[in-house]
Design an enzyme around this catalytic site. Sequence first.
Site, PDB file in Angstrom:
ATOM      1  N   THR A 275       5.535   8.480  10.121  1.00 25.20           N
ATOM      2  CA  THR A 275       6.072   7.161   9.758  1.00 25.20           C
ATOM      3  C   THR A 275       5.792   6.822   8.298  1.00 25.20           C
ATOM      4  O   THR A 275       6.385   5.898   7.757  1.00 25.20           O
ATOM      5  CB  THR A 275       5.452   6.033  10.624  1.00 25.20           C
ATOM      6  OG1 THR A 275       4.044   5.978  10.358  1.00 25.20           O
ATOM      7  CG2 THR A 275       5.694   6.260  12.094  1.00 25.20           C
TER       8      THR A 275
ATOM      9  N   GLU B  12      -6.901   7.387   7.679  1.00 25.44           N
ATOM     10  CA  GLU B  12      -5.802   8.162   8.269  1.00 25.44           C
ATOM     11  C   GLU B  12      -5.301   9.217   7.280  1.00 25.44           C
ATOM     12  O   GLU B  12      -5.034  10.362   7.639  1.00 25.44           O
ATOM     13  CB  GLU B  12      -4.680   7.209   8.666  1.00 25.44           C
ATOM     14  CG  GLU B  12      -3.480   7.909   9.247  1.00 25.44           C
ATOM     15  CD  GLU B  12      -2.464   6.949   9.830  1.00 25.44           C
ATOM     16  OE1 GLU B  12      -2.862   5.911  10.404  1.00 25.44           O
ATOM     17  OE2 GLU B  12      -1.256   7.241   9.732  1.00 25.44           O
TER      18      GLU B  12
ATOM     19  N   GLU C 202      -1.496  -3.329  13.036  1.00 25.03           N
ATOM     20  CA  GLU C 202      -0.967  -2.544  14.133  1.00 25.03           C
ATOM     21  C   GLU C 202      -1.724  -2.757  15.445  1.00 25.03           C
ATOM     22  O   GLU C 202      -2.952  -2.832  15.440  1.00 25.03           O
ATOM     23  CB  GLU C 202      -1.179  -1.104  13.700  1.00 25.03           C
ATOM     24  CG  GLU C 202      -0.248  -0.184  14.307  1.00 25.03           C
ATOM     25  CD  GLU C 202      -0.219   1.098  13.487  1.00 25.03           C
ATOM     26  OE1 GLU C 202      -1.213   1.450  12.834  1.00 25.03           O
ATOM     27  OE2 GLU C 202       0.828   1.716  13.542  1.00 25.03           O
TER      28      GLU C 202
ATOM     29  N   ARG D 291      -5.454   5.810   0.814  1.00 22.40           N
ATOM     30  CA  ARG D 291      -4.549   4.677   0.950  1.00 22.40           C
ATOM     31  C   ARG D 291      -4.839   3.786  -0.250  1.00 22.40           C
ATOM     32  O   ARG D 291      -5.993   3.387  -0.457  1.00 22.40           O
ATOM     33  CB  ARG D 291      -4.836   3.894   2.238  1.00 22.40           C
ATOM     34  CG  ARG D 291      -4.310   4.570   3.497  1.00 22.40           C
ATOM     35  CD  ARG D 291      -2.789   4.525   3.527  1.00 22.40           C
ATOM     36  NE  ARG D 291      -2.256   5.262   4.654  1.00 22.40           N
ATOM     37  CZ  ARG D 291      -2.055   4.748   5.868  1.00 22.40           C
ATOM     38  NH1 ARG D 291      -2.375   3.486   6.113  1.00 22.40           N
ATOM     39  NH2 ARG D 291      -1.541   5.475   6.821  1.00 22.40           N
TER      40      ARG D 291
ATOM     41  N   CYS E 237       0.873  10.937   9.252  1.00 24.16           N
ATOM     42  CA  CYS E 237       1.776  10.374  10.265  1.00 24.16           C
ATOM     43  C   CYS E 237       3.205  10.387   9.721  1.00 24.16           C
ATOM     44  O   CYS E 237       3.437   9.992   8.569  1.00 24.16           O
ATOM     45  CB  CYS E 237       1.358   8.942  10.574  1.00 24.16           C
ATOM     46  SG  CYS E 237       2.402   8.130  11.796  1.00 24.16           S
TER      47      CYS E 237
ATOM     48  N   ARG F  42       4.052  -7.157  13.120  1.00 27.09           N
ATOM     49  CA  ARG F  42       2.772  -6.788  13.744  1.00 27.09           C
ATOM     50  C   ARG F  42       1.916  -8.032  13.930  1.00 27.09           C
ATOM     51  O   ARG F  42       2.216  -9.085  13.383  1.00 27.09           O
ATOM     52  CB  ARG F  42       1.993  -5.817  12.833  1.00 27.09           C
ATOM     53  CG  ARG F  42       2.672  -4.476  12.610  1.00 27.09           C
ATOM     54  CD  ARG F  42       1.831  -3.594  11.704  1.00 27.09           C
ATOM     55  NE  ARG F  42       2.375  -2.250  11.594  1.00 27.09           N
ATOM     56  CZ  ARG F  42       1.821  -1.271  10.892  1.00 27.09           C
ATOM     57  NH1 ARG F  42       0.705  -1.481  10.241  1.00 27.09           N
ATOM     58  NH2 ARG F  42       2.368  -0.084  10.835  1.00 27.09           N
TER      59      ARG F  42
ATOM     60  N   ARG G 105       0.834  -1.213   0.000  1.00 24.39           N
ATOM     61  CA  ARG G 105       0.000   0.000   0.000  1.00 24.39           C
ATOM     62  C   ARG G 105       0.857   1.246   0.000  1.00 24.39           C
ATOM     63  O   ARG G 105       2.036   1.209   0.386  1.00 24.39           O
ATOM     64  CB  ARG G 105      -0.935  -0.002   1.209  1.00 24.39           C
ATOM     65  CG  ARG G 105      -0.250   0.085   2.577  1.00 24.39           C
ATOM     66  CD  ARG G 105       0.050   1.482   3.038  1.00 24.39           C
ATOM     67  NE  ARG G 105       0.253   1.544   4.477  1.00 24.39           N
ATOM     68  CZ  ARG G 105       1.060   2.395   5.079  1.00 24.39           C
ATOM     69  NH1 ARG G 105       1.811   3.219   4.372  1.00 24.39           N
ATOM     70  NH2 ARG G 105       1.164   2.411   6.392  1.00 24.39           N
TER      71      ARG G 105
ATOM     72  N   ARG H 289       4.121   0.589   2.336  1.00 23.99           N
ATOM     73  CA  ARG H 289       4.238  -0.492   3.312  1.00 23.99           C
ATOM     74  C   ARG H 289       3.924  -1.775   2.560  1.00 23.99           C
ATOM     75  O   ARG H 289       2.810  -1.970   2.078  1.00 23.99           O
ATOM     76  CB  ARG H 289       3.267  -0.274   4.473  1.00 23.99           C
ATOM     77  CG  ARG H 289       3.343  -1.347   5.512  1.00 23.99           C
ATOM     78  CD  ARG H 289       2.566  -0.992   6.781  1.00 23.99           C
ATOM     79  NE  ARG H 289       2.768  -2.051   7.744  1.00 23.99           N
ATOM     80  CZ  ARG H 289       2.039  -3.171   7.792  1.00 23.99           C
ATOM     81  NH1 ARG H 289       1.033  -3.347   6.987  1.00 23.99           N
ATOM     82  NH2 ARG H 289       2.327  -4.108   8.680  1.00 23.99           N
TER      83      ARG H 289
HETATM   84  N1  ARG Z   1       0.209   6.662  16.524  1.00 26.26           N
HETATM   85  C1  ARG Z   1       0.322   5.241  16.542  1.00 26.26           C
HETATM   86  C2  ARG Z   1       1.452   4.848  17.463  1.00 26.26           C
HETATM   87  O1  ARG Z   1       2.241   5.684  17.748  1.00 26.26           O
HETATM   88  C3  ARG Z   1       0.540   4.684  15.151  1.00 26.26           C
HETATM   89  C4  ARG Z   1       1.844   5.014  14.512  1.00 26.26           C
HETATM   90  C5  ARG Z   1       2.153   4.470  13.145  1.00 26.26           C
HETATM   91  N2  ARG Z   1       1.037   3.927  12.453  1.00 26.26           N
HETATM   92  C6  ARG Z   1       0.187   4.597  11.680  1.00 26.26           C
HETATM   93  N3  ARG Z   1      -0.861   3.968  11.260  1.00 26.26           N
HETATM   94  N4  ARG Z   1       0.402   5.819  11.355  1.00 26.26           N
HETATM   95  O2  ARG Z   1       1.551   3.715  17.890  1.00 26.26           O
END
Ligand code: ARG
Length: 390
Positions: A306, A258, A347, A262, A304, A342, A159, A313
């Site tokens: 990340t 999010e 997650e 995606r 985010c 994971r 993704r 990912r």
């Molecule tokens: N905020 C969450 C954490 O810190 C998710 C972090 C990464 N994952 C995401 N789906 N952005 O655990």
Amino acid sequence: MSLHTKSRFGLKILGICTRRLLNYRYASQCSGGEIDSEVLNEMEDGYKRLAASDSKSLLKKHLTQEIFDKLKSKTTPHFKSTLLHCINSGLCNHDSGVGVYAPDPEAYTVFADLFDPLIEDYHKGFCKTAKHPEASYGQGSDFENLDPEGKYIVSTRVRCGRSIKGFPFNPCLTEFEYHELQCLISSALNNLCGEHKGKFYPLTGMDPAVQKQLIDDHFLFKEGDRFLAAAGASRFWPTGRGIFHNEAKTFLVWCNEEDHMRIISMEKGGDLGKVYDRMIAGVEALAEQLDFSRDERLGNLTFCPTNLGTSIRASVHIKLPNLTKNPKDLQKLADEYNLQVRGTHGEHSEAKGGVHDISNLRRMGLTEQETIKEMHDGIRALIAAEGKTK
Ligand code: ARG
């Protein structure tokens, strides 16, 4: 404190924090350029609680008192986002791995003293002067099937995330903008053809049985993620949220979960190249119709930190019964190859029946092709180690 108590604690403070955050109208954390004293007090209290906790989050690690004091009164120029908008999720959820989101793209610059070191840590060395490379996808045929005999890999998924230029991230979107985004995105999706042709299903009005089936099949996002809720990403839910999928359910797009988008390609088995090609073709067809946000230094812009950079990912659902007997060894091997382990439902979930979700960890400072290669080589090494372990 046990993990169980910790997450219950997280939930408890979440109750207070999200209610407050959701009650704020977004821009009301400051007036006339000054942060409201109530917001400042909440930030100070939350920061003290985090500092005194045993949280392992990158937020706790990188938000030193000095940086906190330097950033606590700043706001982003256009949306007036505050430091609290960036860190509320981690303040409310001490069990976060990261704990930080960028409420709008400017936050990455205004709050760079927090984001830069955190990005460098998560993406393994992408330092504050580094520049993410231009997109370079390569092609699926660069990667052979990871499990031709079907012994280990249940399914493969790749993704990426995309934001639409001119729109902020979740916490700053108005209800109207959610509608606008859904309209733009679903129209583009409805023009896809060939293998990608499919249908868009808005969450509003979705039959609950259909919704449950899509979640159980790992096709649809879950509702009520407490990390996202505390980050201000669940406002006006389910307005503007939806899912698109092709007939075979091998190409999916999430709308306004999010990220604005995606873009997902997935299927049973370990044919990474085929899954990757389908994602690339989908992204390219969508890029002809939609203007995606890209930052010169950070690459694709996402909510985010990340997910910045390639935003890719690439993951497998994989059974590694021998390695799983010793989770520390599995984690050590995963770390060596920059992989993230994971649970089965992604997650913050448990591994059911020994099935793990394993993916590349870093997405910045390397091209799309290199990102997929990192995951490919790592998974191949895990499979080889599984064969040698009793
Ligand atoms: N905020 C969450 C954490 O810190 C998710 C972090 C990464 N994952 C995401 N789906 N952005 O655990």
